[in-house]
Design an enzyme around this catalytic site. Sequence first.
Site, PDB file in Angstrom:
ATOM      1  N   HIS A   1      -6.131  -0.115  -1.021  1.00 28.64           N
ATOM      2  CA  HIS A   1      -6.414  -1.414  -0.408  1.00 28.64           C
ATOM      3  C   HIS A   1      -7.579  -2.135  -1.073  1.00 28.64           C
ATOM      4  O   HIS A   1      -8.588  -2.463  -0.453  1.00 28.64           O
ATOM      5  CB  HIS A   1      -6.688  -1.254   1.083  1.00 28.64           C
TER       6      HIS A   1
ATOM      7  N   CYS B   1       0.815  -1.224   0.000  1.00 29.00           N
ATOM      8  CA  CYS B   1       0.000   0.000   0.000  1.00 29.00           C
ATOM      9  C   CYS B   1       0.844   1.267   0.000  1.00 29.00           C
ATOM     10  O   CYS B   1       0.481   2.269  -0.616  1.00 29.00           O
ATOM     11  CB  CYS B   1      -0.994  -0.003   1.156  1.00 29.00           C
TER      12      CYS B   1
ATOM     13  N   ASP C   1      -7.788   5.121  -1.987  1.00 30.43           N
ATOM     14  CA  ASP C   1      -7.372   4.007  -1.135  1.00 30.43           C
ATOM     15  C   ASP C   1      -6.832   2.869  -1.993  1.00 30.43           C
ATOM     16  O   ASP C   1      -7.549   2.344  -2.848  1.00 30.43           O
ATOM     17  CB  ASP C   1      -8.572   3.529  -0.319  1.00 30.43           C
TER      18      ASP C   1
END
Length: 471
Positions: free
Chosen positions: A354, A144, A352
């Site tokens: 993720h 990430c 994001d």
Amino acid sequence: MAIRKRPPDSWSSPVVMNPSSPCEGQSPEGDPPDDWFHLSTMSLGTQGSDGSRDDPEEHEKRGRLKSKLVSAWNNVKYGWSFKSKARFSKTSPLTMLGQSYLLSHGVERECFRRAFATLLWLTYRRGFPQLDGSSLTTDSGWGCMLRSGQMLLAQGLLLHLLPPGWIWLSANHVSKDDMEVQESRSLGPELTKKGRRKSIVSFLESQTEVTHRRVVSWFGDHPIAPFGLHQLVEQGTSSGKKAGDCLAVDAASAEVSNLTVYVAQDCTVYIDDVVRLCERPLSEGSTGPSPAWKSVIILVPVRLGGEVLNPTYIKCVKNLLRLECCIGIIGGKPKHSLFFVGYQDEQLLCLDPHYSQSTVDITQDNFPLESFHCKCPRKISFSRMDPSCTIGFYAKSQKEFELLCSAVNTALSSSTEKYPIFTIAEGQGQDGGQEDESDAPPNAITHILTKDKARLRRTNNSNSMDEFVLL
């Protein structure tokens, strides 16, 4: 395994975006603890049943099997698609990378939706060619920070290579969402009434789309991609780091010409160092006159507090995100990197990484671009922001750099804290510049390998690869 959805934030008079695309995939609350995976892989140790050590071949097989189990678990963990709603206020302005939008106004809401969908969204991927020296074919669970760094660099490259205000064409055709945005309509002057003007516009649009696709391909998950995961990990491991520990940017690529990267030292941007870096020739032996000034991406690693964010810095962070020269913030929350691009009230707007998606083969002509863009904004509270972060800026010309210094200094002065987030100072750093000219690779953007020492001290007993904040 119990899966719980986080309740939506509470807002008065909200405008709701109800995502239906996979960009809502998040690490679900209620995940099994880390010990769950440890217990499931205890049998994959390095000793045989009689207590003797496995031979190298058997050890390698066990390592590959363990890697596959880790990848499988992370693909499940980060592959869920939730339809949780990100709520936005109708009355409060929303700021994103120097632009402000009032979502109660239909045209401005449409402009925001298109602008957000234009940002490059780089997430976990699965099924890419094995990383050199390992059996990993996914970065789910450990990549990430690299993905957030890629997104910041991608934003700088888009500003460098595409015209101001560029909007991805397909952002005009994103399906209607809960913000009740009507079918896309032209928001600019009518330039297509005459056939000649229409053909000129179509030609310019096709050229920008070619550039857009080329930039996306640079971040593909393939060994040939100059800013892809394979190159970053290879350069990181050559510097003695593990996958996930660093983001190394070494773009010896003629396609990214007239651009350099400066990394601030000790929370200080030294003007003379930036000028020296930008005034360097592109390469030795190059024909033709050298440019008087190279565009620059400035990265400033900072720490906004001790264990948690110091609230006195929030106003300053907001003011920095209001600047057009700001290209975003690599940040997040502990063990969970995010790319911040704006804010509304006391909530940060972010992309994001993720979410685990299938790898796109960027070596194919006209490879699909949709998975590299997100139409569903995410938000987190400022209070949950990790104090370790890196702020990015871009200046195309010397004049823009001068304006950047003035605007950033004004934004930094808004903090009530005794010590500013960082400073812009005359003079040179202790090393007199980041890199000796003789050591610079031809046509290189720069090789970046910086470490957030404060976080390393705080987490020196952890083996988590996401504990490092490295560029």
